[in-house]
Design an enzyme around this catalytic site. Structure first.
Site, PDB file in Angstrom:
ATOM      1  N   LYS A 198     -55.097  -6.460  13.106  1.00 52.38           N
ATOM      2  CA  LYS A 198     -55.495  -7.606  13.936  1.00 52.38           C
ATOM      3  C   LYS A 198     -57.003  -7.710  13.985  1.00 52.38           C
ATOM      4  CE  LYS A 198     -55.287  -7.532  18.723  1.00 52.38           C
ATOM      5  NZ  LYS A 198     -54.559  -7.504  19.983  1.00 52.38           N
ATOM      6  N   SER A 229     -50.968 -10.366  27.354  1.00 54.55           N
ATOM      7  CA  SER A 229     -51.832 -11.089  28.299  1.00 54.55           C
ATOM      8  C   SER A 229     -51.717 -12.594  28.038  1.00 54.55           C
ATOM      9  CB  SER A 229     -53.265 -10.580  28.156  1.00 54.55           C
ATOM     10  OG  SER A 229     -54.097 -11.240  29.065  1.00 54.55           O
TER      11      SER A 229
HETATM   12  C1  R5P Z   1     -55.228  -4.972  23.329  1.00 58.35           C
HETATM   13  O1  R5P Z   1     -55.834  -4.203  22.726  1.00 58.35           O
HETATM   14  C2  R5P Z   1     -53.834  -4.803  23.855  1.00 58.35           C
HETATM   15  O2  R5P Z   1     -53.170  -3.715  23.318  1.00 58.35           O
HETATM   16  C3  R5P Z   1     -53.044  -6.084  23.627  1.00 58.35           C
HETATM   17  O3  R5P Z   1     -52.827  -6.240  22.234  1.00 58.35           O
HETATM   18  C4  R5P Z   1     -53.765  -7.291  24.140  1.00 58.35           C
HETATM   19  O4  R5P Z   1     -54.194  -7.098  25.449  1.00 58.35           O
HETATM   20  C5  R5P Z   1     -52.873  -8.517  24.066  1.00 58.35           C
HETATM   21  O5  R5P Z   1     -53.589  -9.601  24.536  1.00 58.35           O
HETATM   22  P1  R5P Z   1     -53.125 -11.081  24.265  1.00 58.35           P
HETATM   23  O6  R5P Z   1     -51.689 -11.193  24.729  1.00 58.35           O
HETATM   24  O7  R5P Z   1     -54.046 -11.919  25.121  1.00 58.35           O
HETATM   25  O8  R5P Z   1     -53.276 -11.357  22.827  1.00 58.35           O
END
Ligand code: R5P
Length: 296
Positions: A198, A229
């Protein structure tokens, strides 16, 4: 109170975390008390502990999850200080621990908030118990906390759910940070696991790199992450998986922050969202109250 003597326990919570805390109290046969919060017209807080509680010599457990944490932290600080003044030892059970993703100054001048969140909590409670904290650049909670800490994990509960509910699973960690959860769940379930790459541009913009020649015809892809999130991480993975003909795509998260209509957006691209009850949510299917009860 003599050192080494076991303290009786009492559980406290606030209205936003009451259901989870009550479940834990019931499982442990412990008294439960609600801490009331009111606001003065100027916005200052009025915190009220139940008048009939005697916390002297006890272990006062404050169970509260820390989504949207700013006011919650100050309320916990006030309540914990008051309970300590009454002669209690205070344990904070925060199923979701806030600010842990801010473990680095990503741009010049940015404050590493996780350190100061830990300082605030360390200054008012004696022990912290949390579930799957976002430990990425820190190796352990005690890199930032000065108090006793206990780190629980929802991995076994997630694996149990998958084993009993989803046929032919293929576990997918959307990035290197999530791989620690994905890998361990896959090991327990005894199925294959993939780690994707990612790149995050902003809070709402990520890009995922899918493996070439991925054949999904005989598997149920399950994306696993510690936090959902805005949902954008999972949305990008789902879109890519759909392009290569995935039918059902499951999204499992320990901490479902689900902000900015994330659930609707995930459902719109075909994601089936399953979460743990570390944060109250209608997608919660995996109950962690027993895990907490066994560890307090
Ligand atoms: C980040 O490093 C966490 O492990 C999650 O991948 C991240 O917080 C996900 O955020 P969102 O749903 O906003 O993409």
């Amino acid at each position: 109170m003599r050192a080494g003597k076991k303290r009786g326990k009492i559980i406290f919570s606030f209205s936003d975390s009451m259901d989870f805390a009550k479940k834990v109290a019931k499982l442990k046969h412990l008294p439960f008390y609600l801490i009331e919060v009111k606001k003065f017209p100027d916005g200052e807080l009025l915190i009220r502990l139940p008048h009939n509680v005697n916390a002297k010599g006890k272990e006062a457990i404050i169970a509260r999850t820390l989504k949207e944490p700013n006011e919650k932290l100050i309320e916990i600080f006030f309540a914990a200080c008051a309970l300590k003044e009454m002669g209690a030892k205070v344990t904070l059970v925060a199923p979701y621990l806030c600010y842990m993703r801010q473990d680095k100054s990503f741009h010049k001048g940015e404050i590493v908030s996780s350190k100061y969140m830990a300082k605030l909590i360390s200054n008012c409670v004696d022990k912290l118990i949390t579930i799957d904290p976002h430990l990425h650049r820190y190796k352990s909670l005690n890199d930032i906390f000065k108090i006793k800490t206990k780190r629980l994990t929802a991995i076994k509960d997630i694996a149990y759910y998958i084993k009993h509910r989803i046929k032919k699973p293929l576990i997918i960690g959307p990035d290197a940070e999530s791989y620690q959860w994905a890998k361990t769940v896959a090991k327990i379930v005894k199925c294959d696991v993939l780690m994707l790459r990612k790149k995050r541009y902003t809070s709402r913009h990520v890009r995922i790199e899918l493996h070439k020649n991925l054949n999904l015809s005989k598997v149920s892809p399950i994306i696993i992450d510690d936090i959902i999130s805005t949902g954008h991480t999972m949305i990008e993975v789902i879109k890519d998986l759909k392009k290569i003909k995935a039918k059902k795509v499951y999204c499992i998260g320990v901490h479902a922050l689900l902000v900015e209509n994330a659930l609707k957006k995930l459902n719109n691209v075909g994601g089936i969202v399953i979460t743990c009850n570390a944060i109250p949510n209608k997608t919660n299917k995996i109950d962690l109250s027993k895990l907490v009860a066994e560890n307090i």
